[in-house]
Scaffold this motif. Structure first.
Motif, PDB file in Angstrom:
ATOM      1  N   ALA A 150      78.577   5.060  33.515  1.00 18.08           N
ATOM      2  CA  ALA A 150      77.846   4.496  32.370  1.00 18.08           C
ATOM      3  C   ALA A 150      76.415   5.025  32.326  1.00 18.08           C
ATOM      4  O   ALA A 150      75.802   5.124  31.260  1.00 18.08           O
ATOM      5  N   SER A 151      75.885   5.383  33.491  1.00 14.61           N
ATOM      6  CA  SER A 151      74.494   5.872  33.529  1.00 14.61           C
ATOM      7  C   SER A 151      74.350   7.293  32.982  1.00 14.61           C
ATOM      8  O   SER A 151      73.252   7.711  32.636  1.00 14.61           O
ATOM      9  N   ASP A 152      75.445   8.042  32.909  1.00 14.02           N
ATOM     10  CA  ASP A 152      75.342   9.434  32.448  1.00 14.02           C
ATOM     11  C   ASP A 152      74.933   9.532  30.982  1.00 14.02           C
ATOM     12  O   ASP A 152      74.068  10.333  30.639  1.00 14.02           O
ATOM     13  N   PHE A 153      75.573   8.742  30.125  1.00 15.97           N
ATOM     14  CA  PHE A 153      75.257   8.821  28.693  1.00 15.97           C
ATOM     15  C   PHE A 153      74.966   7.433  28.101  1.00 15.97           C
ATOM     16  O   PHE A 153      73.977   7.255  27.408  1.00 15.97           O
ATOM     17  N   GLU A 154      75.821   6.458  28.360  1.00 16.62           N
ATOM     18  CA  GLU A 154      75.714   5.150  27.701  1.00 16.62           C
ATOM     19  C   GLU A 154      74.332   4.522  27.884  1.00 16.62           C
ATOM     20  O   GLU A 154      73.788   3.904  26.971  1.00 16.62           O
ATOM     21  N   LEU A 155      73.778   4.656  29.081  1.00 14.29           N
ATOM     22  CA  LEU A 155      72.499   4.015  29.400  1.00 14.29           C
ATOM     23  C   LEU A 155      71.296   4.925  29.143  1.00 14.29           C
ATOM     24  O   LEU A 155      70.154   4.550  29.408  1.00 14.29           O
ATOM     25  N   GLN A 156      71.547   6.115  28.644  1.00 13.93           N
ATOM     26  CA  GLN A 156      70.440   7.037  28.369  1.00 13.93           C
ATOM     27  C   GLN A 156      69.750   6.658  27.056  1.00 13.93           C
ATOM     28  O   GLN A 156      70.395   6.209  26.104  1.00 13.93           O
ATOM     29  N   GLN A 157      68.454   6.897  27.045  1.00 15.17           N
ATOM     30  CA  GLN A 157      67.637   6.562  25.890  1.00 15.17           C
ATOM     31  C   GLN A 157      67.952   7.460  24.689  1.00 15.17           C
ATOM     32  O   GLN A 157      68.055   8.683  24.838  1.00 15.17           O
ATOM     33  N   MET A 158      68.124   6.852  23.542  1.00 18.78           N
ATOM     34  CA  MET A 158      68.346   7.585  22.288  1.00 18.78           C
ATOM     35  C   MET A 158      67.361   7.005  21.281  1.00 18.78           C
ATOM     36  O   MET A 158      67.595   5.929  20.727  1.00 18.78           O
ATOM     37  N   GLY A 159      66.248   7.688  21.068  1.00 23.12           N
ATOM     38  CA  GLY A 159      65.183   7.119  20.243  1.00 23.12           C
ATOM     39  C   GLY A 159      64.630   5.888  20.938  1.00 23.12           C
ATOM     40  O   GLY A 159      64.367   5.907  22.140  1.00 23.12           O
ATOM     41  N   ASP A 160      64.503   4.781  20.211  1.00 23.53           N
ATOM     42  CA  ASP A 160      63.913   3.578  20.809  1.00 23.53           C
ATOM     43  C   ASP A 160      64.950   2.596  21.344  1.00 23.53           C
ATOM     44  O   ASP A 160      64.651   1.420  21.570  1.00 23.53           O
ATOM     45  N   GLU A 161      66.157   3.075  21.520  1.00 22.65           N
ATOM     46  CA  GLU A 161      67.200   2.238  22.142  1.00 22.65           C
ATOM     47  C   GLU A 161      68.048   3.133  23.040  1.00 22.65           C
ATOM     48  O   GLU A 161      67.831   4.332  23.109  1.00 22.65           O
ATOM     49  N   ARG A 162      69.018   2.550  23.724  1.00 22.66           N
ATOM     50  CA  ARG A 162      69.911   3.359  24.535  1.00 22.66           C
ATOM     51  C   ARG A 162      71.215   3.610  23.777  1.00 22.66           C
ATOM     52  O   ARG A 162      71.517   2.887  22.816  1.00 22.66           O
ATOM     53  N   LEU A 163      71.952   4.626  24.206  1.00 24.70           N
ATOM     54  CA  LEU A 163      73.151   5.015  23.457  1.00 24.70           C
ATOM     55  C   LEU A 163      74.072   3.826  23.198  1.00 24.70           C
ATOM     56  O   LEU A 163      74.528   3.621  22.068  1.00 24.70           O
ATOM     57  N   PHE A 164      74.345   3.012  24.226  1.00 23.18           N
ATOM     58  CA  PHE A 164      75.309   1.915  24.002  1.00 23.18           C
ATOM     59  C   PHE A 164      74.754   0.912  22.999  1.00 23.18           C
ATOM     60  O   PHE A 164      75.511   0.300  22.233  1.00 23.18           O
ATOM     61  N   GLU A 165      73.436   0.749  22.981  1.00 21.02           N
ATOM     62  CA  GLU A 165      72.837  -0.168  22.002  1.00 21.02           C
ATOM     63  C   GLU A 165      72.984   0.405  20.585  1.00 21.02           C
ATOM     64  O   GLU A 165      73.262  -0.325  19.623  1.00 21.02           O
ATOM     65  N   LYS A 166      72.794   1.713  20.485  1.00 21.92           N
ATOM     66  CA  LYS A 166      72.982   2.344  19.174  1.00 21.92           C
ATOM     67  C   LYS A 166      74.431   2.208  18.713  1.00 21.92           C
ATOM     68  O   LYS A 166      74.698   1.984  17.528  1.00 21.92           O
ATOM     69  N   VAL A 167      75.367   2.353  19.669  1.00 23.22           N
ATOM     70  CA  VAL A 167      76.788   2.200  19.338  1.00 23.22           C
ATOM     71  C   VAL A 167      77.055   0.783  18.819  1.00 23.22           C
ATOM     72  O   VAL A 167      77.671   0.597  17.768  1.00 23.22           O
TER      73      VAL A 167
ATOM     74  N   MET B 158      68.621  12.671  21.830  1.00 25.53           N
ATOM     75  CA  MET B 158      68.555  11.922  23.086  1.00 25.53           C
ATOM     76  C   MET B 158      67.515  12.640  23.942  1.00 25.53           C
ATOM     77  O   MET B 158      67.793  13.688  24.534  1.00 25.53           O
ATOM     78  N   GLY B 159      66.292  12.099  23.966  1.00 26.34           N
ATOM     79  CA  GLY B 159      65.212  12.823  24.635  1.00 26.34           C
ATOM     80  C   GLY B 159      64.929  14.110  23.877  1.00 26.34           C
ATOM     81  O   GLY B 159      64.841  14.101  22.646  1.00 26.34           O
ATOM     82  N   ASP B 160      64.838  15.232  24.580  1.00 28.18           N
ATOM     83  CA  ASP B 160      64.502  16.492  23.906  1.00 28.18           C
ATOM     84  C   ASP B 160      65.740  17.320  23.541  1.00 28.18           C
ATOM     85  O   ASP B 160      65.637  18.518  23.296  1.00 28.18           O
ATOM     86  N   GLU B 161      66.865  16.674  23.537  1.00 22.64           N
ATOM     87  CA  GLU B 161      68.088  17.363  23.096  1.00 22.64           C
ATOM     88  C   GLU B 161      68.945  16.361  22.329  1.00 22.64           C
ATOM     89  O   GLU B 161      68.593  15.202  22.228  1.00 22.64           O
ATOM     90  N   ARG B 162      70.076  16.820  21.792  1.00 22.34           N
ATOM     91  CA  ARG B 162      70.976  15.888  21.124  1.00 22.34           C
ATOM     92  C   ARG B 162      72.105  15.489  22.079  1.00 22.34           C
ATOM     93  O   ARG B 162      72.343  16.167  23.074  1.00 22.34           O
ATOM     94  N   LEU B 163      72.771  14.365  21.754  1.00 22.63           N
ATOM     95  CA  LEU B 163      73.777  13.838  22.686  1.00 22.63           C
ATOM     96  C   LEU B 163      74.789  14.902  23.105  1.00 22.63           C
ATOM     97  O   LEU B 163      75.090  15.061  24.289  1.00 22.63           O
ATOM     98  N   PHE B 164      75.324  15.663  22.127  1.00 22.32           N
ATOM     99  CA  PHE B 164      76.373  16.631  22.513  1.00 22.32           C
ATOM    100  C   PHE B 164      75.796  17.700  23.434  1.00 22.32           C
ATOM    101  O   PHE B 164      76.499  18.208  24.306  1.00 22.32           O
TER     102      PHE B 164
END
Lengths: 267, 267
Positions: A150-167, B158-164
């Motif tokens: 889960a830490s690889d992508f789901e918990l990574q920051q995407m803008g002002d939230e994390r991926l799972f939150e955006k989902v 996601m940070g300085d790149e996109r998720l994919f």
């Protein structure tokens, strides 16, 4: 099964337990191996001994698929043996472009008689919508899973939230609290308060209690909403409680412990 | 199949065509419906008429699963009919916690005789590694897909790149160019140059040519590497070229057009 019926069943049984039938043919008690379909015989006895204590069964399709056609036969017998007032979840984690997701939705909602299927969100809206098109069926979208990955992508920051939150935030708009649930792992207990702010009304399917170490108390305190809004799954701790001829009674004893505890939290 | 063999086959056949067997039992020519297994009979004729023109067949499992056990029988007959020197891809988009992904890997690499399986990356490393543990088998991870839903998460920053991009960069370290490929949709042609910088050596499986509108020329110019590094998939445009008794010959004619074009780009 519609939401009203599910909530009624939870209140009636005083339980929001989901039992995971991750039935591995190499782990079932030896005395069952002479049955015509040992995996179904195992599941049948588990279901018959626990059906008053839970409101859902979750069939992990991988354990059936790996046995080929014989496995799908066991799966079909199992899902057809689950009483109608219990939610039948296919834990299948499908998701593909629209015309293909439509085939997966057909698989679980029509060919087999499931009420719900787990779906992976990576490919976005058009990969999820074919599942949502079915009336009185549930799409259970992966949010924050219980595994270390889960830490690889789901918990990574995407803008002002994390991926799972955006989902959660994005997908909540694709369906409603009447046809869409989210998977949130029990090992992520710190996150539940924040998750409830994002999706206050949706049901959460929570795996990871038991063998994976999540706490039922933590989750129940943090994530219950006015319609309960929780299905807490335990698989291995219940179904593999014992490998003797008393396995089903032992499974019942563990399920009963969960239900007693849940009854407390429902007060 | 190992990488050396795959590259040899591409050079020998002057083709990097993958034919997608998304065989919908409601779309096959009427005259086949009297066969004992119409879907297999359709696939058999397609394979027999195109096997010198392609280096891979991709079986979209959803179209088989939706038919239940009969569908899995058709799938098994089909994969067993594909010659050993052609890559057999299960387009199944699986992925779950480790012990469950191990069951999916067993399904496609042991129970059925596939060489490769498509996997969804959302749940991270431990959901993918059980597939990578098999020698001379391929894991084909979703990177940037061809559907409109790619914009919901895959293309988000996601940070300085996109998720994919993060998926490609991170996952490249989980396996090697010898056991890991990535799915990149043909409809994303603008992205191929940048993608080749991230994963210069890996094979890319490229769906979306044909019915979905991607350009073979664009992709070939931008994404070919020194070992070719491309498998370009076409499904519906080939297999549904005609619904007459000549459907297999018509499918061959379309496959031949792709192969002629690929031969040019291989110069």
């Amino acid at each position: 099964m519609d939401r009203r019926t599910l909530v009624e069943q939870i209140r009636k049984k005083q339980s929001y337990l989901c039992i995971g039938l991750d039935t591995d043919s190499t782990k079932i008690p030896k005395h069952l191996l002479d049955a015509p379909d040992p995996v179904f015989e195992f599941n049948r006895q588990i279901i018959d001994n626990t059906k008053d204590l839970c409101v859902a069964y979750k069939i992990n399709t991988a354990f059936y698929e790996s046995r080929g056609v014989k496995g799908w036969d066991s799966l079909e017998r199992t899902v057809d043996h689950i009483p109608d007032n219990i939610l039948r979840i296919a834990d299948a984690k499908r998701g593909d472009i629209g015309n293909t997701s439509a085939q997966y939705a057909k698989t679980f909602f029509e060919t087999y008689h499931f009420d719900a299927v787990t779906v992976a969100p990576y490919m976005g809206a058009d990969s999820v919508k074919p599942f949502l098109d079915y009336k009185d069926k549930w799409t259970i979208l992966l949010g924050l899973t219980s595994n270390t990955g889960a830490s690889d992508f789901e918990l990574q920051q995407m803008g002002d939230e994390r991926l799972f939150e955006k989902v959660l935030r994005t997908a909540a708009g694709w369906g409603s609290a009447d046809n869409l649930m989210f998977v949130v792992g029990a090992t992520q207990a710190d996150e539940f308060t924040a998750i409830r702010k994002l999706v206050p009304d949706h049901f959460l399917l929570v795996p990871g209690v038991g063998a994976q170490g999540g706490s039922l108390k933590d989750i129940s305190e943090k994530a219950m909403n006015r319609d309960i809004g929780l299905l807490v799954n335990a698989s291995r701790t219940i179904i593999y409680a014992s490998d003797t001829v008393y396995f089903a009674e032992e499974a019942r004893a563990i399920a009963q412990q969960y239900q007693f505890e849940m009854k407390e939290y429902l007060k």
